[in-house]
Structure formats: C-alpha cells, structure tokens
Scaffold this motif. Structure first.
Motif, PDB file in Angstrom:
ATOM      1  N   TYR A 286       0.838  -1.029  -0.091  1.00 42.43           N
ATOM      2  CA  TYR A 286      -0.019  -0.004  -0.039  1.00 42.43           C
ATOM      3  C   TYR A 286       0.925   1.292   0.006  1.00 42.43           C
ATOM      4  O   TYR A 286       0.811   2.143  -0.993  1.00 42.43           O
ATOM      5  N   ASP A 287       1.807   1.256   1.026  1.00 42.46           N
ATOM      6  CA  ASP A 287       2.722   2.489   1.211  1.00 42.46           C
ATOM      7  C   ASP A 287       3.340   2.558  -0.102  1.00 42.46           C
ATOM      8  O   ASP A 287       3.614   3.971  -0.625  1.00 42.46           O
ATOM      9  N   THR A 288       4.077   1.841  -0.771  1.00 38.57           N
ATOM     10  CA  THR A 288       4.710   1.815  -1.668  1.00 38.57           C
ATOM     11  C   THR A 288       3.902   2.413  -3.125  1.00 38.57           C
ATOM     12  O   THR A 288       4.432   3.325  -3.939  1.00 38.57           O
ATOM     13  N   ALA A 289       2.637   2.023  -3.199  1.00 42.70           N
ATOM     14  CA  ALA A 289       1.900   2.252  -4.466  1.00 42.70           C
ATOM     15  C   ALA A 289       1.665   3.733  -4.289  1.00 42.70           C
ATOM     16  O   ALA A 289       1.566   4.487  -5.178  1.00 42.70           O
ATOM     17  N   LEU A 290       1.361   4.412  -2.999  1.00 39.78           N
ATOM     18  CA  LEU A 290       0.973   5.709  -2.929  1.00 39.78           C
ATOM     19  C   LEU A 290       2.169   6.544  -2.988  1.00 39.78           C
ATOM     20  O   LEU A 290       2.396   7.476  -3.878  1.00 39.78           O
ATOM     21  N   SER A 291       3.720   5.971  -2.696  1.00 39.89           N
ATOM     22  CA  SER A 291       4.839   6.669  -2.907  1.00 39.89           C
ATOM     23  C   SER A 291       5.084   6.954  -4.390  1.00 39.89           C
ATOM     24  O   SER A 291       5.202   7.816  -5.028  1.00 39.89           O
ATOM     25  N   ALA A 292       4.752   5.705  -5.291  1.00 35.00           N
ATOM     26  CA  ALA A 292       5.181   5.714  -6.627  1.00 35.00           C
ATOM     27  C   ALA A 292       4.153   6.728  -7.381  1.00 35.00           C
ATOM     28  O   ALA A 292       4.612   7.182  -8.371  1.00 35.00           O
ATOM     29  N   VAL A 293       2.998   6.717  -7.110  1.00 39.66           N
ATOM     30  CA  VAL A 293       1.787   7.681  -7.804  1.00 39.66           C
ATOM     31  C   VAL A 293       2.297   8.907  -7.415  1.00 39.66           C
ATOM     32  O   VAL A 293       2.226   9.855  -8.131  1.00 39.66           O
ATOM     33  N   LEU A 294       2.732   9.422  -6.081  1.00 41.84           N
ATOM     34  CA  LEU A 294       3.089  10.588  -5.690  1.00 41.84           C
ATOM     35  C   LEU A 294       4.245  10.995  -6.549  1.00 41.84           C
ATOM     36  O   LEU A 294       4.486  12.211  -7.031  1.00 41.84           O
ATOM     37  N   LEU A 295       5.144  10.285  -6.725  1.00 41.59           N
ATOM     38  CA  LEU A 295       6.445  10.618  -7.477  1.00 41.59           C
ATOM     39  C   LEU A 295       6.287  11.126  -8.881  1.00 41.59           C
ATOM     40  O   LEU A 295       6.670  11.976  -9.452  1.00 41.59           O
ATOM     41  N   PHE A 296       5.193  10.029  -9.729  1.00 39.21           N
ATOM     42  CA  PHE A 296       4.774  10.435 -10.921  1.00 39.21           C
ATOM     43  C   PHE A 296       3.935  11.669 -10.910  1.00 39.21           C
ATOM     44  O   PHE A 296       3.691  12.184 -12.170  1.00 39.21           O
ATOM     45  N   THR A 297       3.196  11.920 -10.015  1.00 39.69           N
ATOM     46  CA  THR A 297       2.533  13.094 -10.207  1.00 39.69           C
ATOM     47  C   THR A 297       3.107  14.400  -9.940  1.00 39.69           C
ATOM     48  O   THR A 297       2.792  15.297 -10.874  1.00 39.69           O
ATOM     49  N   VAL A 298       3.853  14.375  -8.950  1.00 40.92           N
ATOM     50  CA  VAL A 298       4.844  15.571  -9.106  1.00 40.92           C
ATOM     51  C   VAL A 298       5.661  16.182 -10.132  1.00 40.92           C
ATOM     52  O   VAL A 298       6.071  17.089 -10.326  1.00 40.92           O
ATOM     53  N   ALA A 315      -4.157   6.839  -0.285  1.00 44.93           N
ATOM     54  CA  ALA A 315      -3.909   7.035   0.954  1.00 44.93           C
ATOM     55  C   ALA A 315      -4.804   6.436   2.157  1.00 44.93           C
ATOM     56  O   ALA A 315      -4.263   6.051   3.286  1.00 44.93           O
ATOM     57  N   ALA A 316      -6.100   6.332   1.409  1.00 46.40           N
ATOM     58  CA  ALA A 316      -7.218   5.776   2.358  1.00 46.40           C
ATOM     59  C   ALA A 316      -6.703   4.233   2.666  1.00 46.40           C
ATOM     60  O   ALA A 316      -6.979   3.549   3.613  1.00 46.40           O
ATOM     61  N   VAL A 329       2.064  11.643   5.598  1.00 52.71           N
ATOM     62  CA  VAL A 329       1.705  11.722   4.048  1.00 52.71           C
ATOM     63  C   VAL A 329       0.284  11.832   3.752  1.00 52.71           C
ATOM     64  O   VAL A 329      -0.060  13.022   2.972  1.00 52.71           O
ATOM     65  N   ALA A 330      -0.539  10.943   4.370  1.00 55.71           N
ATOM     66  CA  ALA A 330      -1.990  10.965   4.200  1.00 55.71           C
ATOM     67  C   ALA A 330      -2.575  12.459   4.382  1.00 55.71           C
ATOM     68  O   ALA A 330      -3.292  12.966   3.880  1.00 55.71           O
ATOM     69  N   ALA A 331      -1.868  13.020   5.750  1.00 59.81           N
ATOM     70  CA  ALA A 331      -2.424  14.251   6.214  1.00 59.81           C
ATOM     71  C   ALA A 331      -1.921  15.307   5.119  1.00 59.81           C
ATOM     72  O   ALA A 331      -2.693  16.269   4.682  1.00 59.81           O
ATOM     73  N   LEU A 332      -0.703  15.138   4.525  1.00 56.77           N
ATOM     74  CA  LEU A 332      -0.123  16.342   3.381  1.00 56.77           C
ATOM     75  C   LEU A 332      -1.564  16.191   2.334  1.00 56.77           C
ATOM     76  O   LEU A 332      -1.707  17.271   1.647  1.00 56.77           O
ATOM     77  N   VAL A 333      -1.625  15.146   1.847  1.00 57.80           N
ATOM     78  CA  VAL A 333      -2.426  14.645   0.609  1.00 57.80           C
ATOM     79  C   VAL A 333      -3.785  15.338   0.986  1.00 57.80           C
ATOM     80  O   VAL A 333      -4.337  16.192   0.037  1.00 57.80           O
ATOM     81  N   VAL A 334      -4.466  15.119   1.981  1.00 57.69           N
ATOM     82  CA  VAL A 334      -5.761  15.700   2.471  1.00 57.69           C
ATOM     83  C   VAL A 334      -5.660  17.418   2.388  1.00 57.69           C
ATOM     84  O   VAL A 334      -6.647  17.845   2.124  1.00 57.69           O
ATOM     85  N   GLY A 370       4.843  18.088  -3.265  1.00 60.62           N
ATOM     86  CA  GLY A 370       6.326  17.863  -3.190  1.00 60.62           C
ATOM     87  C   GLY A 370       6.561  17.070  -1.767  1.00 60.62           C
ATOM     88  O   GLY A 370       7.554  16.175  -1.790  1.00 60.62           O
ATOM     89  N   ALA A 371       6.224  17.789  -0.767  1.00 65.32           N
ATOM     90  CA  ALA A 371       6.409  17.302   0.632  1.00 65.32           C
ATOM     91  C   ALA A 371       6.256  15.895   0.749  1.00 65.32           C
ATOM     92  O   ALA A 371       6.909  14.976   1.463  1.00 65.32           O
ATOM     93  N   ALA A 372       4.742  15.577   0.384  1.00 64.89           N
ATOM     94  CA  ALA A 372       4.344  14.399   0.413  1.00 64.89           C
ATOM     95  C   ALA A 372       4.999  13.425  -0.307  1.00 64.89           C
ATOM     96  O   ALA A 372       5.297  12.189   0.330  1.00 64.89           O
ATOM     97  N   ALA A 373       5.363  13.717  -1.632  1.00 62.08           N
ATOM     98  CA  ALA A 373       6.207  12.689  -2.462  1.00 62.08           C
ATOM     99  C   ALA A 373       7.687  12.431  -1.648  1.00 62.08           C
ATOM    100  O   ALA A 373       8.009  11.304  -1.543  1.00 62.08           O
ATOM    101  N   VAL A 374       8.321  13.433  -1.260  1.00 61.69           N
ATOM    102  CA  VAL A 374       9.712  13.363  -0.654  1.00 61.69           C
ATOM    103  C   VAL A 374       9.636  12.360   0.721  1.00 61.69           C
ATOM    104  O   VAL A 374      10.005  11.521   0.858  1.00 61.69           O
ATOM    105  N   LEU A 375       8.524  12.824   1.489  1.00 58.81           N
ATOM    106  CA  LEU A 375       8.132  12.165   2.834  1.00 58.81           C
ATOM    107  C   LEU A 375       7.988  10.702   2.524  1.00 58.81           C
ATOM    108  O   LEU A 375       8.228   9.689   3.213  1.00 58.81           O
ATOM    109  N   SER A 376       6.815  10.485   1.622  1.00 54.35           N
ATOM    110  CA  SER A 376       6.548   9.213   1.407  1.00 54.35           C
ATOM    111  C   SER A 376       7.438   8.082   0.986  1.00 54.35           C
ATOM    112  O   SER A 376       7.889   7.016   1.401  1.00 54.35           O
TER     113      SER A 376
END
Length: 412
Positions: A286-298, A315-316, A329-334, A370-376
């Motif tokens: 789960y965590d890696t999926a969120l991280s990967a999508v964040l990286l490609f989003t930013v 994140a959910a 990271v979820a808090a930053l996404v919200v 950006g902060a969410a992607a790096v932190l994730s």
C-alpha cells in the motif's frame, strides 16, 4: 463496530447529497460540462465503433472507451444522469471496500473515514470525472493483494487500460512469487483486453499522438515555475490546448523536457528501491503504491485537480493498516486536496492570470504535494531497506538492521 460503520454510512449519504446538490445547482458550469458535452460527444463516436482519431482532446488509453459507453447501460436516464449515477456507485464501492478492510482485526476505519470525508473537499468535481471509477479499480486491486495477487494484477491491468497510473500499484508487492503472479495476471489481462478492444474499435492507439503533444499545464510544478517567471518578465502566454490551459512561449519545451527527465529519475528511484528492499510488512504494498503515484504526479507536465482523487484513494488504503508508514503523508494529501479546490474551480481565474494570489495557491498546493512525495518515499525506504553494516573497529558491536513497525518479513 456497528456505530462507527453507521456513522460512516450517514456521513457518506450526507456528503454525497451535498456534492450532488452542488452538481445539480452548478452542473452546467465548466465542471459539469466535461460530462454532458465532451464525454457525451465521445459516446457518440465510440458507439459507432471507433475512437476519436482526430480529436486533440482524446488522450486516454483504449480502456476508457467502454467506461465512457457504460452510461448507455442505464435506460431512462440522460447520459449526464447515468454517468453521475455510475460514479456514485463506484464511490460507494470504494467506501464499502475500505470499511470492510478496516473492520478486520488489527485494521482501522481511518482509511474509510479519509475517503468519505476527503472526497467532498473537491466539491462536485469527482462526480463529473471518471477518475472515481479508475480509483475504485486501484483500491480493490491493492486490498486484494494480501489474498490474491492474481486478482490484484488483473484489476491493476484493467485500471491501467483506462488511465496508465494503476500499473504502479504492482511496484510494492513482495519479491518472488507474489510479484511474478501479479505481473503475469496483469500481462494476460492487459493483452487479452487490448486485443478485444482492437477488434471492437478502430484507431485504438489514436490517443498516443495527442498525449505526446501535451505541454506544460499551468497547475503543474513546471507551470508554477513559469508563473513566477511571468512576474520576472518572461513573455509567455496561457493557451487552451489539448484539453487544458498550458503555457506557451520561450523555454516551455525545456521545462517539459525537465519534467520528463524527473519522471525518469522517479522510475530509477523505484527500481533502486526494488533492488535494495529486504523487509516487507503488511502495509508495504500500500505504502509503495502511494509513494510511486506521488512521485509520478509531482514530476508530471500535467497535474489536473482530479489527480487528487487517485491520491486520496491510495492514502485511504494505506490508512486501513495500523502498520502504515504513511500517516503524515496522508495528512499532507488531504491538505493538498483542500487547497486544490481553491485552485480549481474557486479561484481558477487567479491561477490562469498568474496573479500573486494564484501563484501563492499553486506554491502551497504543489509544495504540499512535493513534501508528501519526498516524505512518502523516504519513509518507505527507511522501513524496508536494511542499512549496510557499519565498518566497526575490532571489539565493537555491529549495527543491527531495524525492522519497520508492525509485522514484517525478510525477503531474500
């Protein structure tokens, strides 16, 4: 557990009623027009067995075709009404799946709470885009990964045929049999479905020409840099093209190439993580999926507001597990989701004109992402990669790898 479930159900009904009211009240504005004008037009083209080959707005993989045709399955409703009804149904499926997953022993309903309460932050936008349906496939794929990697791979492939990003869901599966099983199922499903679509429709790859021609959208990281440059005298302009407001002028191609290069760097980081990772916990996929999508989003040239639907869903899923590393990271996404609503549609004219208000909004929203992607990525790395043993002097104790919180297992 009955009371939390009942509260979630009541919250879903109340918030979706509000979203539906907003869509009905403001349904013919630019947000709702995407469905009743553009999607309905594509429906007419697709119904004749072809993809919109000469339409620069058509930039989606072939799997989007059946999804846009699906409102025709609900007779007695207009296209707009049927599309919204199906979107609400997909939204309900996500909420139910997250609630069920969070109700299991050792799990939490926080993920369902984030989805139910987070999606309305985008106002009525989610009901007028088909990203909720794609996110539903992604959420179901990840939740299935613990029980059946084949189902996980199948659902991820179906999502990737609609919008490419769900293929990233498979990056965090444990090495070995789980990964082979998921990727095999994804390959078989993707190939079979694509062959079927190529048989049923003409010009299935027409989207590639339009997708390749896209520039730098004003809401992307590159667009924010160019907005700042306008205040420094850069002569570029904003133009509507390829279905989005994009910057045109000197150095725009360079900014686009930098974004593509950063996406390549993101891919390299994920591959490096796969090589170095040794510890897999319950929440690692789960965590890696969120991280990967964040990286490609930013790093994307385009960050449309509906992208936040993807991130909220992922994140959910992370938050259904008590062992996730992604809570901050979820808090930053919200928070980024809430700011995105100010960006579009509330103050979009400010963003389009690159006023200081518009620039400030984009700096905050993209700064949060950006902060969410790096932190994730940092938290995924620290929880899964065993640090190398320190070179200790004789007689000293060697450094010991620390496992992540919660149950984890070593994967060789």
């Amino acid at each position: 557990m009955t009371h939390p479930r009942a509260a979630l159900a009541a919250a879903w009904l109340a918030t979706r009623a509000l979203m539906l009211w907003l869509l009905t009240y403001r349904g013919w504005d630019v947000v709702g027009r995407e469905v009743w004008q553009l999607y309905h037009h594509w429906y007419g083209v697709l119904a004749h067995g072809a993809f919109p080959v000469h339409d620069t707005l058509w930039q989606y993989p072939p799997g989007a075709g059946p999804l846009l045709l699906s409102p025709g399955l609900l007779p007695g409703l207009t296209y707009f009404q049927a599309f919204v009804a199906l979107t609400l149904a997909a939204d309900a499926v996500v909420a139910l799946a997250l609630t069920r997953a969070g109700s299991r022993p050792g799990r939490t309903l926080l993920g369902a709470t984030v989805w139910v309460g987070g999606l309305p932050l985008l106002l009525h936008l989610p009901l007028a885009r088909y990203d909720v349906q794609v996110t539903a496939l992604a959420v179901l794929s990840l939740l299935a990964s613990a029980r059946s990697t084949r189902v996980c791979g199948t659902l991820a492939a179906l999502g990737a045929l609609v919008k490419v990003w769900p293929v990233l869901l498979l990056t965090g599966l444990p090495k070995g049999r789980a990964t082979r099983s998921a990727w095999t199922a994804a390959a078989v499903t993707g190939t079979t479905s694509l062959a079927l679509l190529c048989t049923l429709f003409d010009h299935p790859f027409a989207f590639l020409r339009q997708q390749g021609g896209r520039g730098v959208q004003i809401e992307s990281f590159g667009g924010t840099a160019l907005a700042l440059a306008r205040h420094a005298g850069w002569p570029g302009k904003v133009r509507y093209q390829y279905g989005a407001l994009e910057y045109t002028g000197p150095y725009v191609p360079t900014v686009a190439h930098v974004s593509l290069a950063l996406s390549a760097v993101s891919l390299g980081l994920l591959l490096l993580w796969r090589v170095r990772a040794r510890l897999w916990g319950e929440a690692t996929p789960y965590d890696t999926a969120l991280s990967a999508v964040l990286l490609f989003t930013v790093t994307s040239r385009v960050i449309s507001p509906q992208y936040m639907i993807w991130l909220l869903g992922l994140a959910a899923v992370c938050l259904t597990s008590r062992h996730t590393t992604q809570r901050p990271v979820a808090a930053l996404v919200v928070a980024a989701t809430a700011v995105s609503t100010l960006v579009y549609p509330v103050l979009y004219d400010e963003v389009m004109d690159a006023t200081w208000t518009g620039v400030a909004l984009m700096l905050v929203r993209n700064g949060l992402l950006g902060a969410a992607a790096v932190l994730s990525f940092t938290r995924v790395w620290r929880s899964t990669v065993i640090p190398p043993k320190s070179h200790m002097s004789p007689g000293s104790r060697a450094a010991t790898p620390v496992a992540p919180a919660g149950p984890a297992r070593l994967v060789h």
